[in-house]
Design a protein around this motif. Sequence first.
Motif, short mmCIF file in Angstrom:
data_model
loop_
_atom_site.label_atom_id
_atom_site.label_comp_id
_atom_site.label_asym_id
_atom_site.label_seq_id
_atom_site.Cartn_x
_atom_site.Cartn_y
_atom_site.Cartn_z
N UNK A 1 13.94 1.25 -3.01
CA UNK A 1 13.56 2.66 -3.14
C UNK A 1 13.93 3.46 -1.90
N UNK A 2 13.67 2.91 -0.72
CA UNK A 2 13.98 3.64 0.51
C UNK A 2 15.47 3.90 0.66
N UNK B 1 -3.45 11.06 -3.33
CA UNK B 1 -2.93 11.74 -2.15
C UNK B 1 -2.70 10.74 -1.01
N UNK B 2 -3.59 9.73 -0.90
CA UNK B 2 -3.41 8.73 0.15
C UNK B 2 -2.10 7.99 0.00
N UNK B 3 -1.78 7.58 -1.22
CA UNK B 3 -0.53 6.86 -1.44
C UNK B 3 0.67 7.77 -1.20
N UNK B 4 0.59 9.01 -1.65
CA UNK B 4 1.70 9.94 -1.49
C UNK B 4 2.00 10.23 -0.03
N UNK C 1 5.03 4.44 5.87
CA UNK C 1 5.57 3.17 5.40
C UNK C 1 5.11 2.03 6.30
N UNK C 2 4.65 0.93 5.69
CA UNK C 2 4.32 -0.28 6.43
C UNK C 2 4.79 -1.49 5.63
N UNK C 3 5.19 -2.51 6.34
CA UNK C 3 5.53 -3.77 5.68
C UNK C 3 4.27 -4.62 5.58
N UNK D 1 0.82 -1.20 0.00
CA UNK D 1 0.00 0.00 0.00
C UNK D 1 0.86 1.26 0.00
N UNK D 2 2.16 1.13 -0.29
CA UNK D 2 3.06 2.26 -0.21
C UNK D 2 3.35 2.92 -1.54
#
Length: 629
Positions: free
Chosen positions: A368-369, A551-554, A558-560, A268-269
């Motif tokens: 990416x991180x 906007x929600x994704x932006x 961060x979650x695994x 969902x990131x």
Amino acid sequence: MCGIAGVYRSHAPADDRLVVQAMLDRLRPRGPDGEGILSEGALCLGHRRLAILDLSDAARQPMVSESGRYVISFNGEIYNYRELIAELEIAPGSLRTRGDTEVLLRAWERWGSDCLQRLAGQWAFAIYDRLEEKLWLVRDRFGEKPLYYHERDGILSFASTILALLGAPWVSREISPEALQECLTLRYVVSPHTVVRGVSKIPPGHLLTAGRSGREVRSWWSPRFRQDAERAGRRRKQEIAEEFGRLLGQATRRCLVSDRPVALLLSDGIDSGALAAVLSETHPAFRAFTFKAVGSADELRSAEGRPGEGETLEGEAITATYDELARSVVPALAGLNEPVGDGAALAIWLLIRKARPHATVFLCGQGADEILGGYRLSQDRFRLAVLRRFCKLPLPFLNRAMPHFVNGEESPAIRRVAMARTPAPLAPAVARFLIYRPLPAWALEGVLGAAIAPGRYLEAIDRLYQECSPAASDLDRIQEVMLKTFLPENLLSQGDSVAMASSAELRMPYLDRDLVAFVLGLPREMRVGLWPGHVNTKLVLRWWGRNRLSRRVLRHPKRTFRFGSIRALLKSPASDLRGVILDSEVLRRHLGGLPAWMKEPAGLPRGTWGATTWTLASLAAWCDAAGVR
């Protein structure tokens, strides 16, 4: 993707086909589509094949070059091999195969090891010069593909996994006490070491050369943020974002090169969400899979204690019950290339296993991180800057704060003085900053039941910070160390392991050669902002995504993937994970404080008990499966 193995004897050739066959037998999941062994003179070279490009028998390995001089056993993919065909001016129809391995052989024959800079992809390979009787073992820039080796009495043995390497009777099955300490501290072991005594791994971006005169390991690439990066600040933000988007699109398209079905692993990131946005423009029917655990809120709480929520963007949900998670934890950890204390491996192991009937190749957002500057870097940099200034003031309470923010075995007072005296760019090195808190020295001694040798705690981290450029900023240093530790030794190691356990291939567009070169040239202000907050991380990706992502994704933290807490798994009768840990011969032998640790000692920093217990579970399951004592 494939598995490679071999034995090179620099002085006394022998017939090693039975040994290499034993190693290949342990690599079967990495290569279910074929097997080959070539034995001549000093070398016996083996290969197990997972066919991704050119599914015909013409692409079987080990493969001999057109001239007959070079032989290769190759694991990986060269995404830009068609571009290399043009660079090499290879005449149409002159190639025997339609894949990348033959092109790599041609490139090596033309340019030697200089060809590595021209390659975009992921790889670990062994290439042998029959004329000079010289062997090279090569690993890609970030260590996406593994390669382990062992040396003794002029015998160099190598393989894609430690388990395969243990198929050679002369390789020790003893654990390294020093590496065990590092694994418990960091949750992984930093190259070139491994948890097995005498077994090493080629560091990312390195190659090993072996011949009659000896052997050497040297770096051919290293992640280094360029000192002239500030020039990029003169370019407009929109121009930078568009160029980043162009390179991200190129990187994603490169990762689609395959003769087998390709899919996306979607969380969902923002990282995988950006890949989904790129793919939607050119491949609207592209399949995406996401992981969803099914169970009670208590059972499915994350290892840090946060309940999972809002799991996915649009994608096909792969579900797993809590009982499935519990039953899978030991086989998932036992099948790792080497022990890693990260429960996320369990979720990805199940996700790929269940999605495997629909695809062989999977794209994901890993890297990416680390490349773009994610996680909590804006908060942590700000905190270190404030702490460094406060350490100069006569504030008694700071000594109590030191162990929470400055890692080390020294007393809090000594750590405070060191922080007060250090220049701002060196603050991460003095703090021995790591994105995830290491096990404190006092807690490590507790689980070991013994004192740590002076200077050994976080020794590898000190070394890597010392290797940073003198002109590097604080953020540069943090990211360079992260790119040499957490990325290859945790994320990429367990990612390759869980994919290959299902005979699948994992690809990471964010680690593309050209995209990375572009980001390494950006000033720190285009990676991480000055003020705390997750929206001030990975700035160039967020700029590009403003008109492409919701906007929600932006703005989503961060979650695994949710994979269940270690506390809940320890209570589950489906796994008997507590028994696996406490009954482990290797842990009982080396960890005198293990029983006390399992009762959760008081005073531990938040999250370290669960993370270290994941590491203990990984060590126990892996060592038992590998026969390491």
